[in-house]
Design a protein around this motif. Sequence first.
Motif, PDB file in Angstrom:
ATOM      1  N   SER A 165      -6.496  -2.047   1.837  1.00 14.89           N
ATOM      2  CA  SER A 165      -5.120  -2.543   1.695  1.00 14.89           C
ATOM      3  C   SER A 165      -4.102  -1.425   1.715  1.00 14.89           C
ATOM      4  O   SER A 165      -3.004  -1.573   2.243  1.00 14.89           O
ATOM      5  CB  SER A 165      -4.982  -3.347   0.398  1.00 14.89           C
ATOM      6  OG  SER A 165      -5.831  -4.462   0.423  1.00 14.89           O
ATOM      7  N   SER A 166      -4.444  -0.278   1.093  1.00 13.13           N
ATOM      8  CA  SER A 166      -3.527   0.861   1.092  1.00 13.13           C
ATOM      9  C   SER A 166      -4.343   2.136   1.067  1.00 13.13           C
ATOM     10  O   SER A 166      -5.407   2.194   0.456  1.00 13.13           O
ATOM     11  CB  SER A 166      -2.581   0.815  -0.112  1.00 13.13           C
ATOM     12  OG  SER A 166      -3.306   0.934  -1.328  1.00 13.13           O
ATOM     13  N   GLY A 167      -3.851   3.152   1.776  1.00 13.16           N
ATOM     14  CA  GLY A 167      -4.583   4.404   1.886  1.00 13.16           C
ATOM     15  C   GLY A 167      -4.727   4.780   3.342  1.00 13.16           C
ATOM     16  O   GLY A 167      -4.199   4.102   4.229  1.00 13.16           O
ATOM     17  N   THR A 169      -5.892   5.047   7.135  1.00 12.41           N
ATOM     18  CA  THR A 169      -6.378   4.000   8.019  1.00 12.41           C
ATOM     19  C   THR A 169      -7.833   4.263   8.409  1.00 12.41           C
ATOM     20  O   THR A 169      -8.210   5.384   8.752  1.00 12.41           O
ATOM     21  CB  THR A 169      -5.533   3.926   9.296  1.00 12.41           C
ATOM     22  OG1 THR A 169      -4.175   3.703   8.934  1.00 12.41           O
ATOM     23  CG2 THR A 169      -6.010   2.791  10.211  1.00 12.41           C
ATOM     24  N   SER A 202      -7.359   4.890  -3.064  1.00  7.55           N
ATOM     25  CA  SER A 202      -7.044   3.799  -2.144  1.00  7.55           C
ATOM     26  C   SER A 202      -7.296   2.461  -2.841  1.00  7.55           C
ATOM     27  O   SER A 202      -7.913   2.389  -3.901  1.00  7.55           O
ATOM     28  CB  SER A 202      -7.895   3.887  -0.868  1.00  7.55           C
ATOM     29  OG  SER A 202      -7.672   5.110  -0.196  1.00  7.55           O
ATOM     30  N   TYR A 204      -8.849  -1.322  -2.048  1.00  5.69           N
ATOM     31  CA  TYR A 204      -9.618  -2.188  -1.165  1.00  5.69           C
ATOM     32  C   TYR A 204      -9.579  -3.618  -1.705  1.00  5.69           C
ATOM     33  O   TYR A 204      -9.494  -3.843  -2.915  1.00  5.69           O
ATOM     34  CB  TYR A 204     -11.081  -1.742  -1.094  1.00  5.69           C
ATOM     35  CG  TYR A 204     -11.305  -0.389  -0.460  1.00  5.69           C
ATOM     36  CD1 TYR A 204     -11.613  -0.282   0.896  1.00  5.69           C
ATOM     37  CD2 TYR A 204     -11.233   0.779  -1.215  1.00  5.69           C
ATOM     38  CE1 TYR A 204     -11.837   0.951   1.478  1.00  5.69           C
ATOM     39  CE2 TYR A 204     -11.452   2.019  -0.643  1.00  5.69           C
ATOM     40  CZ  TYR A 204     -11.758   2.102   0.705  1.00  5.69           C
ATOM     41  OH  TYR A 204     -11.973   3.320   1.274  1.00  5.69           O
ATOM     42  N   ARG A 228     -10.029  -0.390  -6.774  1.00  6.94           N
ATOM     43  CA  ARG A 228      -9.116   0.757  -6.739  1.00  6.94           C
ATOM     44  C   ARG A 228      -9.933   2.031  -6.919  1.00  6.94           C
ATOM     45  O   ARG A 228     -10.585   2.216  -7.943  1.00  6.94           O
ATOM     46  CB  ARG A 228      -8.060   0.644  -7.832  1.00  6.94           C
ATOM     47  CG  ARG A 228      -7.243  -0.637  -7.752  1.00  6.94           C
ATOM     48  CD  ARG A 228      -6.234  -0.724  -8.895  1.00  6.94           C
ATOM     49  NE  ARG A 228      -5.589  -2.026  -8.933  1.00  6.94           N
ATOM     50  CZ  ARG A 228      -4.521  -2.361  -8.214  1.00  6.94           C
ATOM     51  NH1 ARG A 228      -3.963  -1.440  -7.415  1.00  6.94           N
ATOM     52  NH2 ARG A 228      -3.992  -3.563  -8.288  1.00  6.94           N
TER      53      ARG A 228
END
Length: 553
Positions: A165-167, A169, A202, A204, A228
């Motif tokens: 979701s964030s972090g 690619t 990150s 997930y 997390r």
Amino acid sequence: LIISSDSRIPSCGNSTLTGLDGDFVRRSKWTQLIPNTTEATAAAEAAGSSRAAGFMRLTSHRVTIQGANSATLQVNSGQMKMGMTYGFHLQVFNIYRGSNVGNSKETFLVSVKTEPVIAQIRGGDDRLLPIGSLTESKILIDASLSTDPANSTAKLNYNWLLSLSSGPTINTSSLQSLATEQMFFTTVPFLYLNKSSLISDSVYHLFLNVTSRRRGGKAVSSTSQVLRTTSTAVPVVSVLGGGIVNEAIPITLTLSTSSPSPTATYLWECTSQNLILTDPTTRSTSLDSQNLQILPSVLNGGATYTFQASVTIGGATGSASTTVIVNAGPVSGSCGGSPEVGEGLKTYFLLGCTGWSDQDTPMLFKFSTFSPTSTLELSSYSQLSSITTLLPARPSNTTIISSIQDSLGATSSFMFSLQVSQPDTFDVQDTRDLIKIRLTEGDSSLASVLISGTASYVFSNRSIQNTSQQASTVSGLVSLVDSLLNSSVSTTEAQVSTPLSLLQTVTSGPVSSLTTSTQGAVLSIVERTINSSLNSFSNAVASSTLGVLGNVL
């Protein structure tokens, strides 16, 4: 499925009919109603328009009826299909001296509820993975709490999907390399992630579909968990306990950490925000201990709670969560007795419950009498929703407590009152002989009622016994309680609660009714109940024990 029926001989307005009961035979016959048959059509017409929709949903799937020629129908588990409606037709014939003198019919429609699969991942909705301090090379994702309520032994399939979701690619091929087993499909409730493949700091999202094969198709349920990752060294925390629990028992959750430390501090929170955990009346432990114990009946039946446990060591904090699903007791029913007025130890009362429902079946029923000084069990838990029994007389109305329990142990209660007066005449010796016979036959429930009722009569103003006779009767009743204790099954009710309740009634008379030898016999029984391994020392048991000691001493 169990359907218990009760049929009674009709009143013909002739008082002499009551003397003919022995000449009547009642015969029952159960059949299953199949759509588009003559029987189903006739039953639908008799039921009327209000039940027409139910008859239109009747299934043609046949089941085997146990007890087809008895008052109680039983269909064993595993035969009926979820989502289907079954019809059962009961005919009761009154046979008088070999001739059919009348019959009655009733139709029961049973709709089998469709229950969803339960999908659940341990660790709560949000989980912190300190990959910078983890010593293990693999991270376990555990979905073993997932189940199919329709078939607890069903083999489930697990479809997993992990997305970043964030972090930084990453592509799909990298996602697949995260798992040491199949990434997107497993036949076991575990997924192992390679720590080295996860990206630090990150977020997930892990999605899970749990599939169970059922007759006629599949049932699927979904859940998700946020993972997390952090490079910071934080304590790894897990919580033991949770899952499905009953509302009337204490709930214990235990926090554990992979890096225990004497300087660690702990904190419990209810992150679902439907329980004020800071209220000390909700728990028996402090919020900064390793264990959290929620007191009985604090959690609401049918609700779901999420509890989070945090550990702080050297300024770094790790946490984990667990979900508690509270199983509620049966609902929507009522209980009562007939007749509403009768005589103690002479009138047979029908006690029964109807309309109770619960998704966790079969349900069990138990009946007890209640007074401010004692509670007497009239029956043990069974699937029969009604009993016929004698009752001991009480100075005021007799309160009956009906306990209804589901298959997971959650219990509901229903109270009602009957008027049970002292009989005009009563043979104490004959009743004592009958108690001995009942004990020999193993009918401890009726024996207990007879003991309680005899003591109640002897101490009433209807009794004609003198002081000496009264003392002799009390001594005999105490001996019968001792015999009951020796002959009963090994349960808390039979070995502790019932004997103490009976002794409380038997010793409640005037001081002159208790001889020195009787006092010693009572204290001996009390000592045995106190030392019994079955004694849970509940409030009721403690109250009865103190009541008996107060009467004797």
